[in-house]
Design an enzyme around this catalytic site. Structure first.
Site, PDB file in Angstrom:
ATOM      1  N   TYR A  32       0.832  -1.202   0.000  1.00 46.46           N
ATOM      2  CA  TYR A  32       0.000   0.000   0.000  1.00 46.46           C
ATOM      3  C   TYR A  32       0.865   1.250   0.000  1.00 46.46           C
ATOM      4  O   TYR A  32       2.078   1.183   0.226  1.00 46.46           O
ATOM      5  CB  TYR A  32      -0.956  -0.004   1.199  1.00 46.46           C
TER       6      TYR A  32
ATOM      7  N   LYS B  99       6.464  -2.213   1.906  1.00 50.39           N
ATOM      8  CA  LYS B  99       5.315  -1.577   2.579  1.00 50.39           C
ATOM      9  C   LYS B  99       4.089  -2.480   2.429  1.00 50.39           C
ATOM     10  O   LYS B  99       3.192  -2.224   1.617  1.00 50.39           O
ATOM     11  CB  LYS B  99       5.071  -0.182   1.995  1.00 50.39           C
TER      12      LYS B  99
ATOM     13  N   GLU C  13      12.211   2.333  14.088  1.00 48.46           N
ATOM     14  CA  GLU C  13      11.347   3.404  13.564  1.00 48.46           C
ATOM     15  C   GLU C  13      10.067   3.414  14.388  1.00 48.46           C
ATOM     16  O   GLU C  13       9.892   2.625  15.300  1.00 48.46           O
ATOM     17  CB  GLU C  13      11.048   3.165  12.078  1.00 48.46           C
TER      18      GLU C  13
ATOM     19  N   LEU D  48      11.191   0.861   6.973  1.00 43.79           N
ATOM     20  CA  LEU D  48      10.613   1.362   5.728  1.00 43.79           C
ATOM     21  C   LEU D  48      11.338   2.651   5.372  1.00 43.79           C
ATOM     22  O   LEU D  48      11.464   3.547   6.220  1.00 43.79           O
ATOM     23  CB  LEU D  48       9.122   1.645   5.914  1.00 43.79           C
TER      24      LEU D  48
HETATM   25  N1  PLP Z   1       7.870   3.641   8.777  1.00 44.44           N
HETATM   26  C1  PLP Z   1       6.736   2.930   8.809  1.00 44.44           C
HETATM   27  C2  PLP Z   1       6.721   1.620   9.500  1.00 44.44           C
HETATM   28  C3  PLP Z   1       5.561   3.427   8.194  1.00 44.44           C
HETATM   29  O1  PLP Z   1       4.434   2.716   8.234  1.00 44.44           O
HETATM   30  C4  PLP Z   1       5.602   4.701   7.582  1.00 44.44           C
HETATM   31  C5  PLP Z   1       4.429   5.259   6.953  1.00 44.44           C
HETATM   32  O2  PLP Z   1       3.355   4.711   6.983  1.00 44.44           O
HETATM   33  C6  PLP Z   1       6.795   5.403   7.582  1.00 44.44           C
HETATM   34  C7  PLP Z   1       7.923   4.845   8.185  1.00 44.44           C
HETATM   35  C8  PLP Z   1       6.904   6.755   6.937  1.00 44.44           C
HETATM   36  O3  PLP Z   1       6.894   6.622   5.539  1.00 44.44           O
HETATM   37  P1  PLP Z   1       6.383   7.797   4.604  1.00 44.44           P
HETATM   38  O4  PLP Z   1       7.214   8.994   4.934  1.00 44.44           O
HETATM   39  O5  PLP Z   1       6.643   7.298   3.233  1.00 44.44           O
HETATM   40  O6  PLP Z   1       4.924   8.001   4.916  1.00 44.44           O
END
Ligand code: PLP
Length: 286
Positions: free
Chosen positions: A33, A148, A181, A206
């Site tokens: 997603y 993701k 994270e 991620l």
């Molecule tokens: N880390 C995780 C586990 C996430 O689920 C998300 C966003 O949903 C992020 C980091 C941040 O990613 P982004 O900046 O692409 O929204």
């Protein structure tokens, strides 16, 4: 105004949008997603999100449901139909519908679902003025966090634990004591020496699209940057801490496990990067 969703070729009223019970997203979390934010009618980092979607699909050998340009068209159309000026679109691609079997089906058409949501605001005045709190929890997720996927149970449990503790987010801690994270965000600190620090991309996290944009903006501004893992103790002793995601941009963190961080006030680097990001989305950056 009626709310619309998109499912496999059709725009449907949101409350009637559904997928089959044997969709592999439902059965196996076999899907990926993206969430893309819309600020004042503009997509934030749409290209970055589309690129990461392609990467996630490739890692799982799921085909694009249609050409990326056509997916983008649907995102724009759904934003238009829902009359969204500030908000987000959520898109999910699964391996599709097939009789339940762990092995990948030989012939399945990927499912594409898109929903859209308005946002009254992206942050409350109190969050920007005082920062948010996070708790720390063990990272119990699988070993391919760079993809993701919709397999978000560990993150859901973490967010629930955070909410029950009155916190905004939970930072997940690796067995070696470093912060991986947040449950839906990347984690950052500014060290006592003034170095903006965040974990490098690997299978452990991620690689946030917002993370990449903030790194670029920081480097452009001559802020010293280091991509390395940091410990919870370092975060507690940091000059600043913040989190980043598509929906929060850069959000100051001022309490970790109930202890004040950075004097309990949002820091200048955090707030400057937040503004720089919003300016870049608005297209007003120099
Ligand atoms: N880390 C995780 C586990 C996430 O689920 C998300 C966003 O949903 C992020 C980091 C941040 O990613 P982004 O900046 O692409 O929204």
């Amino acid at each position: 105004m009626a709310r619309w969703a998109y499912v496999n070729g059709r725009y449907l009223p949101h409350d009637r949008a559904a997928v089959h019970v044997e969709d592999r997203g439902f059965q196996f979390a076999d899907g990926v997603y993206e969430v893309v934010t819309i600020v004042e009618g503009r997509f934030a980092d749409l290209d970055g999100h589309m690129e990461r979607l392609g990467r996630s699909l490739g890692e799982l050998r799921i085909a694009w449901p249609m050409a990326p340009r056509s997916v983008e068209f649907i995102l724009r159309e759904l934003v238009r139909r829902n009359g969204i000026v500030n908000g987000s679109v959520y898109l999910q691609v699964t391996r599709g519908q097939a009789p339940r079997d762990f092995r990948f089906p030989e012939k399945a058409r990927p499912t594409l679902v898109v929903t859209a949501k308005r946002a009254a605001s992206f942050a409350t005045p109190a969050q920007l003025d005082q920062g948010v709190s996070v708790i720390s929890i063990p990272d119990i997720r699988w070993a391919r966090r760079d993809i993701k996927t919709v397999g978000l149970l560990a993150q859901s449990m973490g967010k629930q634990q955070a909410a029950e503790a009155g916190a905004f987010e939970a930072w997940m801690i690796d067995p070696d004591g470093t912060v991986t994270e947040g449950c839906s965000s990347n984690a950052w600190i500014v060290t006592p020496g003034g170095v903006l620090t965040t974990r490098p991309p690997s299978h452990s996290i991620l690689n946030g699209v917002t993370r990449l944009a903030l790194l670029r903006l920081a480097r452009e501004r001559g802020i010293p940057v280091e991509e390395r893992a940091f410990t919870l103790e370092e975060a507690l002793a940091a000059r600043e801490a913040f989190l980043s995601s598509a929906g929060t941009f850069a959000m100051p963190v001022t309490r970790i496990d109930g202890k004040p961080v950075a004097g309990g006030r949002p820091g200048p680097v955090t707030m400057a990067l937040r503004q720089a990001y919003l300016d870049s989305v608005a297209g007003t950056a120099q």
